[in-house]
Design a protein around this motif. Structure first.
Motif, PDB file in Angstrom:
ATOM      1  N   ALA A  94       0.827  -1.204   0.000  1.00 44.37           N
ATOM      2  CA  ALA A  94       0.000   0.000   0.000  1.00 44.37           C
ATOM      3  C   ALA A  94       0.864   1.257   0.000  1.00 44.37           C
ATOM      4  O   ALA A  94       0.575   2.229  -0.717  1.00 44.37           O
ATOM      5  CB  ALA A  94      -0.931   0.000   1.207  1.00 44.37           C
ATOM      6  N   VAL A  98       0.908   4.367  -2.754  1.00 44.91           N
ATOM      7  CA  VAL A  98       0.746   5.767  -2.350  1.00 44.91           C
ATOM      8  C   VAL A  98       1.934   6.594  -2.841  1.00 44.91           C
ATOM      9  O   VAL A  98       1.769   7.701  -3.364  1.00 44.91           O
ATOM     10  CB  VAL A  98       0.594   5.870  -0.818  1.00 44.91           C
ATOM     11  CG1 VAL A  98       0.727   7.319  -0.352  1.00 44.91           C
ATOM     12  CG2 VAL A  98      -0.754   5.294  -0.379  1.00 44.91           C
ATOM     13  N   LEU A 125      -6.281   0.753  -4.106  1.00 44.24           N
ATOM     14  CA  LEU A 125      -6.318   1.757  -3.042  1.00 44.24           C
ATOM     15  C   LEU A 125      -7.747   2.016  -2.558  1.00 44.24           C
ATOM     16  O   LEU A 125      -7.973   2.247  -1.363  1.00 44.24           O
ATOM     17  CB  LEU A 125      -5.674   3.054  -3.515  1.00 44.24           C
ATOM     18  CG  LEU A 125      -4.149   3.026  -3.672  1.00 44.24           C
ATOM     19  CD1 LEU A 125      -3.645   4.376  -4.177  1.00 44.24           C
ATOM     20  CD2 LEU A 125      -3.467   2.668  -2.348  1.00 44.24           C
ATOM     21  N   TRP A 129      -8.816   1.626   1.178  1.00 46.45           N
ATOM     22  CA  TRP A 129      -9.448   2.733   1.891  1.00 46.45           C
ATOM     23  C   TRP A 129     -10.792   2.299   2.467  1.00 46.45           C
ATOM     24  O   TRP A 129     -11.111   2.578   3.627  1.00 46.45           O
ATOM     25  CB  TRP A 129      -9.622   3.928   0.959  1.00 46.45           C
ATOM     26  CG  TRP A 129     -10.621   4.942   1.436  1.00 46.45           C
ATOM     27  CD1 TRP A 129     -11.834   5.240   0.878  1.00 46.45           C
ATOM     28  CD2 TRP A 129     -10.516   5.779   2.591  1.00 46.45           C
ATOM     29  NE1 TRP A 129     -12.481   6.210   1.601  1.00 46.45           N
ATOM     30  CE2 TRP A 129     -11.688   6.553   2.657  1.00 46.45           C
ATOM     31  CE3 TRP A 129      -9.545   5.937   3.568  1.00 46.45           C
ATOM     32  CZ2 TRP A 129     -11.930   7.480   3.664  1.00 46.45           C
ATOM     33  CZ3 TRP A 129      -9.779   6.869   4.582  1.00 46.45           C
ATOM     34  CH2 TRP A 129     -10.958   7.631   4.618  1.00 46.45           C
ATOM     35  N   ASP A 134      -7.563   4.166   6.108  1.00 44.25           N
ATOM     36  CA  ASP A 134      -6.214   4.714   6.294  1.00 44.25           C
ATOM     37  C   ASP A 134      -6.141   6.138   5.736  1.00 44.25           C
ATOM     38  O   ASP A 134      -6.323   6.360   4.537  1.00 44.25           O
ATOM     39  CB  ASP A 134      -5.201   3.811   5.582  1.00 44.25           C
ATOM     40  CG  ASP A 134      -3.758   4.206   5.839  1.00 44.25           C
ATOM     41  OD1 ASP A 134      -3.521   5.341   6.293  1.00 44.25           O
ATOM     42  OD2 ASP A 134      -2.876   3.386   5.581  1.00 44.25           O
ATOM     43  N   ILE A 137      -4.151   7.120   2.553  1.00 40.12           N
ATOM     44  CA  ILE A 137      -4.633   6.702   1.235  1.00 40.12           C
ATOM     45  C   ILE A 137      -5.599   7.715   0.636  1.00 40.12           C
ATOM     46  O   ILE A 137      -5.590   7.968  -0.568  1.00 40.12           O
ATOM     47  CB  ILE A 137      -5.303   5.318   1.328  1.00 40.12           C
ATOM     48  CG1 ILE A 137      -4.256   4.249   1.682  1.00 40.12           C
ATOM     49  CG2 ILE A 137      -6.016   4.956   0.029  1.00 40.12           C
ATOM     50  CD1 ILE A 137      -4.849   2.875   1.909  1.00 40.12           C
ATOM     51  N   LEU A 141      -6.062   8.752  -3.295  1.00 39.09           N
ATOM     52  CA  LEU A 141      -7.206   8.148  -3.984  1.00 39.09           C
ATOM     53  C   LEU A 141      -8.088   9.208  -4.625  1.00 39.09           C
ATOM     54  O   LEU A 141      -8.559   9.035  -5.759  1.00 39.09           O
ATOM     55  CB  LEU A 141      -8.006   7.302  -2.997  1.00 39.09           C
ATOM     56  CG  LEU A 141      -9.239   6.577  -3.525  1.00 39.09           C
ATOM     57  CD1 LEU A 141      -8.881   5.630  -4.662  1.00 39.09           C
ATOM     58  CD2 LEU A 141      -9.929   5.814  -2.384  1.00 39.09           C
TER      59      LEU A 141
END
Length: 336
Positions: A94, A98, A125, A129, A134, A137, A141
């Motif tokens: 992840a 990002v 993502l 999310w 999180d 993210i 996103l």
């Protein structure tokens, strides 16, 4: 608090599904043999994560699309950051996605890529999310979704580059899945964007065969693009589209295709899962048997003879795990 509550809620849901062996829309379930095969595949994948959190192969190292397929495979078996045996691997993956975000939101990372990569990374993502909340993210996103929306071309589709120029059904389905996942996670996605996408996809329907064409509906249909067409229509809300029943028949008649086998069956499993009932039960039994027969002794899916072009064992293994795990419906996109 939002992140913690989402993880707690999702954890309870995962535990209930795994404990009860809850079936999908039909009666097909992931039995012990399929679960063991999927988990052996995850063990193989975990050992091949790069130091920066990415996955790839010799042809496509540090690839955001391949990394996203692998993350979806882990998530499909209940592994999330802070949860499950492979939580640390998912967290590192992840962070790689990002970090791959460019200033305009394009998720292709240092190695470059196309809207294929961007769509897959946005999907991964969005699922992360939606399942974790999180805060690292969300801004990435949002930018990724905005890029997809503004790059839709006048016909309603998308092409390889992040610009509203050409379109094809293959790249379009990637963006539709990403947008649907983002919408399901609570982000704003214009209804008009999905409505235009539906019109574009319907316009690629090849009436004589029941399948879908790549760009020109008069051209030859294909298994992968037909599976993508059915999947996209359903995810965009056109569940009762007239094109779907004949396209399902086309998929069943062309199950043994070697044209983009892995990509095609990734979408076909999702499409049939959405259809449900006997169609899904029969399809899952058929693809499950084939996948179990092709798993290598190390736990991966190395056989490239299924596909008409080499695609690599990391890609193949991640898709095999996703397909086998589909009955569990742990990924939010499968609950749409």
């Amino acid at each position: 608090m939002r992140k913690r509550s989402r993880i707690l809620s999702r954890s309870i849901g995962i535990a209930l599904v795994l404990a009860a062996g809850a079936p999908a829309r039909g009666g097909a379930e992931m039995d012990d043999e399929a679960a063991r095969a999927a988990d052996r595949g995850l063990e193989w994948l975990a050992a091949r994560q790069a130091a920066d959190g990415s996955w790839g192969d010799a042809r496509q190292p540090r690839n955001t699309a391949i990394t996203s397929f692998v993350l979806l495979a882990f998530m499909a078996r209940g592994h999330l950051p802070g949860q499950g045996k492979y939580g640390p691997e998912v967290a590192r993956g992840a962070r790689f996605l990002v970090a791959a975000s460019r200033p305009d939101g394009y998720l292709v990372g240092p190695s470059g890529g196309t809207m294929y990569c961007h769509g897959m990374a946005t999907l991964a993502l969005a699922e992360l999310w939606g399942m974790t909340g999180d805060d690292a993210i969300r801004p990435v996103l949002i930018k990724a979704v905005d890029l997809i929306v503004r790059c839709q071309n006048p016909e309603g589709g998308w092409r390889y580059e992040p610009a509203p120029t050409g379109a094809d059904i293959s790249v379009t389905i990637m963006q539709v899945m990403a947008l649907r996942a983002a919408k399901g996670a609570g982000l704003h996605v214009p209804d008009s964007t999905l409505a235009r996408a539906i019109r574009y996809i319907k316009g690629r329907h090849h009436a004589p065969s029941g399948g879908f064409g790549y760009q020109d509906p008069a051209g030859p249909p294909g298994f992968a693009r037909s599976a993508a067409g059915v999947c996209a229509l359903q995810l965009a809300g056109a569940y009762d589209a007239d094109e779907i029943p004949r396209a399902i028949t086309y998929l069943k008649e062309n199950f043994n295709t070697r044209e983009h086998f892995w990509y095609g069956h990734y979408y076909a499993a999702h499409a049939l899962h959405q259809v449900g009932g006997r169609e899904w039960d029969d399809w899952y039994a058929r693809i499950r048997g084939l996948l179990l027969s092709k798993q290598g002794p190390a736990g991966d899916w190395p056989d490239e003879s299924l596909d008409g072009q080499p695609v690599g064992p990391v890609y193949q293994t991640s898709i095999a795990v996703i397909i086998l795990a589909t009955p569990g419906s742990l990924l939010p996109i499968y609950q749409s």
